[in-house]
Design a protein around this motif. Structure first.
Motif, PDB file in Angstrom:
ATOM      1  N   LYS A   1       0.841  -1.201   0.000  1.00 29.82           N
ATOM      2  CA  LYS A   1       0.000   0.000   0.000  1.00 29.82           C
ATOM      3  C   LYS A   1       0.879   1.255   0.000  1.00 29.82           C
ATOM      4  O   LYS A   1       0.668   2.199  -0.773  1.00 29.82           O
ATOM      5  CB  LYS A   1      -0.876  -0.024   1.245  1.00 29.82           C
ATOM      6  N   LEU A   2       1.910   1.248   0.869  1.00 29.63           N
ATOM      7  CA  LEU A   2       2.829   2.395   0.939  1.00 29.63           C
ATOM      8  C   LEU A   2       3.555   2.585  -0.383  1.00 29.63           C
ATOM      9  O   LEU A   2       3.777   3.710  -0.838  1.00 29.63           O
ATOM     10  CB  LEU A   2       3.851   2.187   2.058  1.00 29.63           C
ATOM     11  N   TYR A   3       3.922   1.471  -1.001  1.00 33.95           N
ATOM     12  CA  TYR A   3       4.634   1.533  -2.279  1.00 33.95           C
ATOM     13  C   TYR A   3       3.751   2.162  -3.348  1.00 33.95           C
ATOM     14  O   TYR A   3       4.196   3.047  -4.104  1.00 33.95           O
ATOM     15  CB  TYR A   3       5.078   0.121  -2.686  1.00 33.95           C
ATOM     16  N   TYR A   4       2.494   1.729  -3.432  1.00 37.79           N
ATOM     17  CA  TYR A   4       1.595   2.271  -4.457  1.00 37.79           C
ATOM     18  C   TYR A   4       1.264   3.743  -4.202  1.00 37.79           C
ATOM     19  O   TYR A   4       1.117   4.535  -5.137  1.00 37.79           O
ATOM     20  CB  TYR A   4       0.316   1.431  -4.550  1.00 37.79           C
ATOM     21  N   ILE A   5       1.168   4.116  -2.905  1.00 36.33           N
ATOM     22  CA  ILE A   5       0.941   5.534  -2.585  1.00 36.33           C
ATOM     23  C   ILE A   5       2.132   6.364  -3.065  1.00 36.33           C
ATOM     24  O   ILE A   5       1.974   7.430  -3.686  1.00 36.33           O
ATOM     25  CB  ILE A   5       0.716   5.726  -1.065  1.00 36.33           C
ATOM     26  N   ALA A   6       3.348   5.865  -2.786  1.00 33.17           N
ATOM     27  CA  ALA A   6       4.559   6.583  -3.200  1.00 33.17           C
ATOM     28  C   ALA A   6       4.629   6.679  -4.722  1.00 33.17           C
ATOM     29  O   ALA A   6       5.025   7.713  -5.285  1.00 33.17           O
ATOM     30  CB  ALA A   6       5.800   5.874  -2.658  1.00 33.17           C
ATOM     31  N   LEU A   7       4.222   5.602  -5.390  1.00 32.38           N
ATOM     32  CA  LEU A   7       4.254   5.574  -6.864  1.00 32.38           C
ATOM     33  C   LEU A   7       3.284   6.591  -7.446  1.00 32.38           C
ATOM     34  O   LEU A   7       3.608   7.330  -8.394  1.00 32.38           O
ATOM     35  CB  LEU A   7       3.861   4.164  -7.320  1.00 32.38           C
ATOM     36  N   ARG A   8       2.097   6.676  -6.835  1.00 26.72           N
ATOM     37  CA  ARG A   8       1.082   7.624  -7.318  1.00 26.72           C
ATOM     38  C   ARG A   8       1.547   9.055  -7.089  1.00 26.72           C
ATOM     39  O   ARG A   8       1.391   9.933  -7.936  1.00 26.72           O
ATOM     40  CB  ARG A   8      -0.241   7.368  -6.629  1.00 26.72           C
ATOM     41  N   LYS A   9       2.174   9.267  -5.935  1.00 28.88           N
ATOM     42  CA  LYS A   9       2.668  10.611  -5.597  1.00 28.88           C
ATOM     43  C   LYS A   9       3.739  11.040  -6.594  1.00 28.88           C
ATOM     44  O   LYS A   9       3.763  12.182  -7.068  1.00 28.88           O
ATOM     45  CB  LYS A   9       3.258  10.548  -4.179  1.00 28.88           C
TER      46      LYS A   9
ATOM     47  N   TYR B   1       5.359  14.297 -11.444  1.00 31.25           N
ATOM     48  CA  TYR B   1       5.806  14.393 -12.830  1.00 31.25           C
ATOM     49  C   TYR B   1       4.764  15.094 -13.699  1.00 31.25           C
ATOM     50  O   TYR B   1       5.106  15.911 -14.562  1.00 31.25           O
ATOM     51  CB  TYR B   1       6.109  13.006 -13.392  1.00 31.25           C
ATOM     52  N   GLU B   2       3.482  14.795 -13.453  1.00 30.94           N
ATOM     53  CA  GLU B   2       2.412  15.442 -14.239  1.00 30.94           C
ATOM     54  C   GLU B   2       2.403  16.935 -13.993  1.00 30.94           C
ATOM     55  O   GLU B   2       2.246  17.728 -14.921  1.00 30.94           O
ATOM     56  CB  GLU B   2       1.052  14.853 -13.846  1.00 30.94           C
ATOM     57  N   GLU B   3       2.570  17.331 -12.727  1.00 30.87           N
ATOM     58  CA  GLU B   3       2.591  18.769 -12.401  1.00 30.87           C
ATOM     59  C   GLU B   3       3.751  19.451 -13.100  1.00 30.87           C
ATOM     60  O   GLU B   3       3.620  20.556 -13.631  1.00 30.87           O
ATOM     61  CB  GLU B   3       2.762  18.951 -10.886  1.00 30.87           C
ATOM     62  N   GLU B   4       4.895  18.781 -13.119  1.00 33.81           N
ATOM     63  CA  GLU B   4       6.064  19.396 -13.764  1.00 33.81           C
ATOM     64  C   GLU B   4       5.829  19.555 -15.254  1.00 33.81           C
ATOM     65  O   GLU B   4       6.241  20.560 -15.843  1.00 33.81           O
ATOM     66  CB  GLU B   4       7.294  18.517 -13.532  1.00 33.81           C
ATOM     67  N   GLU B   5       5.198  18.555 -15.843  1.00 32.69           N
ATOM     68  CA  GLU B   5       4.936  18.633 -17.287  1.00 32.69           C
ATOM     69  C   GLU B   5       3.982  19.778 -17.599  1.00 32.69           C
ATOM     70  O   GLU B   5       4.149  20.487 -18.585  1.00 32.69           O
ATOM     71  CB  GLU B   5       4.328  17.319 -17.778  1.00 32.69           C
ATOM     72  N   GLN B   6       2.967  19.957 -16.721  1.00 34.91           N
ATOM     73  CA  GLN B   6       2.012  21.047 -16.954  1.00 34.91           C
ATOM     74  C   GLN B   6       2.686  22.398 -16.826  1.00 34.91           C
ATOM     75  O   GLN B   6       2.349  23.343 -17.529  1.00 34.91           O
ATOM     76  CB  GLN B   6       0.853  20.950 -15.963  1.00 34.91           C
TER      77      GLN B   6
END
Lengths: 132, 345
Positions: free
Chosen positions: A113-121, A126-131
């Motif tokens: 669960k922690l791993y997937y949360i970190a992955l989503r974060k 990255y999406e914010e940086e691209e925007q």
């Protein structure tokens, strides 16, 4: 410009992927009840075989006494004692199995669960940086 | 203490640099040593006792997981015993199956203690098993430690009674009697029973103490474990007439405690003089936190060596960064002449 904090988190995630992720994903792919009941079934067979070995060694060790018991009226008492010991042995072994695998399932699911949360974060960053 | 810390940092740095090679080499050495010790005690089969076979087992141990190495070593024991007596091999197989069915199937991390046990018994320091087990692992480590003691005494018994078990002429035994002899050698072995009881108690006490919120909990656990081990073994020896060597126990426990203390310095090095107690709260809980900093090694200041700069024939232009006219004597700026013409600035 290297984001050191991100590199640190990504390193931790990569280490997890390399070491534990496969094992945890295998555990996490089951429902808790299915995972534990599967392990309990394995333990039941292992406990039965182990008890058979212990009983066999016991019978050989006390061979003469058991031969006397078999030809006397106390054979049912011997058999019932053996059955009771088997049930107690199996129950204790299954209890330990339950505790061990319950804990393993809980830790595996938590780490995943922690791993997937970190992955989503990381993905959101990255999406914010691209925007931008 | 600073020297120890420096040594620790260097050791950790060396291990990190060569981690893969060091791990494989360590696993190979431990497995190879275990096979050589087993073959030294019960080397009845010439092929298996050979150096090449031991090397192959060592290579298997270097790359295989720990539980597989234990299975292979147990197989070596059974194969060696088969050459001596079928009955001894069957009893050895029964012990191996019990180990696999009851414990190995959980793939525990503490199985390395079982692998190290032949080496520790050969070095006369099996007393390290409960100390290391309590410091590094959990209470269930009692199971592999017990198996380690049983295996060690089983091999010792077979080795001491090979004439009787091997069916030397005039001393043959029936199969049933052989099994009873071997089981007697284990179940009525008071030395083994005292060791098992002592190791179980010491391991649990060391585990409980090192997890307490005490300053220097590891040191307290090691010291208490070593003293308790001495007391229980000596008391057990007297009570059960086990014929243990008191001097051996004393020296072995001291060496084991020293090694355990070395483990503590390597793995759990905290500065208890710089403890910080903090309190804070969030929406759900109020936290009382005790932060104990790790002891770190700060390298001493590197020695500074001044290197004198020889005078240059051509000084840098006056507008060069860091240029200071007073650094250059009259030979660079002869009277009446400018180094650079005005239009060259």
């Amino acid at each position: 410009m290297i984001n050191e904090k991100r590199v640190y988190h990504m390193t931790q995630m990569a280490r997890y992927e390399q070491n534990k992720a496969r094992h945890d994903e295998h555990i996490g792919s089951y429902f808790r009840s299915d995972y534990i009941s599967g392990r309990l079934l394995e333990s039941f067979f292992c406990a039965t075989i182990a008890y058979a070995i212990i009983l066999g060694l016991y019978c050989i060790y006390h061979f003469e006494e058991i031969m006397v018991t078999v030809y006397s009226e106390e054979v049912m008492r011997f058999v019932s004692s053996a059955v009771v010991f088997y049930l107690v042995f199996t129950a204790v072994y299954l209890l330990f199995t339950l505790l061990i695998y319950y804990r393993r399932y809980k830790h595996a699911v938590q780490d995943l669960k922690l791993y997937y949360i970190a992955l989503r974060k990381l993905s959101d960053e990255y999406e914010e940086e691209e925007q931008e | 203490m600073a020297t120890l810390l420096e040594f620790r940092e260097k050791l950790i740095g060396l291990f990190r640099r060569y981690e893969t090679v060091a791990t494989i080499a360590a696993k190979f050495l431990v497995t190879f040593a275990a096979v050589m010790i087993i073959n030294g005690k019960i080397g009845y089969n010439e092929t298996i006792t050979g150096g090449l076979f031991s090397l192959i087992i060592g290579l298997i141990g270097a790359i295989a997981p720990a539980y597989l190495t234990i299975v292979v070593l147990s197989g070596v024991i059974v194969a060696q015993l088969y050459d001596l007596s079928l009955i001894a091999a069957l009893v050895g197989l029964a012990l191996m199956l019990l180990l696999m069915l009851i414990y190995l199937r959980f793939s525990p991390g503490n199985i390395w203690l079982l692998l190290l046990s032949p080496v520790l018994f050969a070095l006369r320091i099996p007393y390290l098993l409960p100390l290391a087990g309590g410091l590094l692992f959990g209470p269930l480590t009692v199971v592999p430690v017990t198996f380690a003691v049983v295996y060690a005494y089983f091999i010792r018994f077979i080795s001491d009674n090979e004439r009787v078990l091997g069916g030397v002429e005039g001393e043959e035994q029936e199969a049933l009697t052989q099994v009873q002899t071997i089981l007697d050698g284990l179940l009525k072995n008071r030395e083994m029973l005292v060791m098992i009881i002592a190791f179980a108690i010491v391991l649990l006490v060391v585990y409980v103490l090192r997890r307490r919120l005490l300053n220097d909990s590891w040191t307290i656990a090691i010291a208490a474990g070593a003293v308790l081990e001495l007391v229980v073994l000596i008391a057990g020896d007297i009570a059960m007439n086990a014929n243990l060597s008191i001097v051996g126990i004393l020296l072995g426990t001291l060496v084991s405690a020293a090694i355990a203390f070395g483990l503590k310095i390597l793995l759990w090095n905290l500065d208890y003089e710089a403890i910080e107690d903090v309190q804070f709260e969030d929406d759900d809980y109020y936290y009382y936190v005790k932060a104990v900093p790790k002891l770190s090694y700060t390298p001493s200041n590197p020695t500074m060596r001044r290197i004198s700069v020889s005078k240059r024939k051509d000084p840098p232009p006056p507008d060069a960064e860091g240029f200071r006219e007073e650094n250059y004597g009259e030979e660079y700026f002869p009277e009446g002449e400018d180094y650079l013409e005005e239009d060259e600035y």
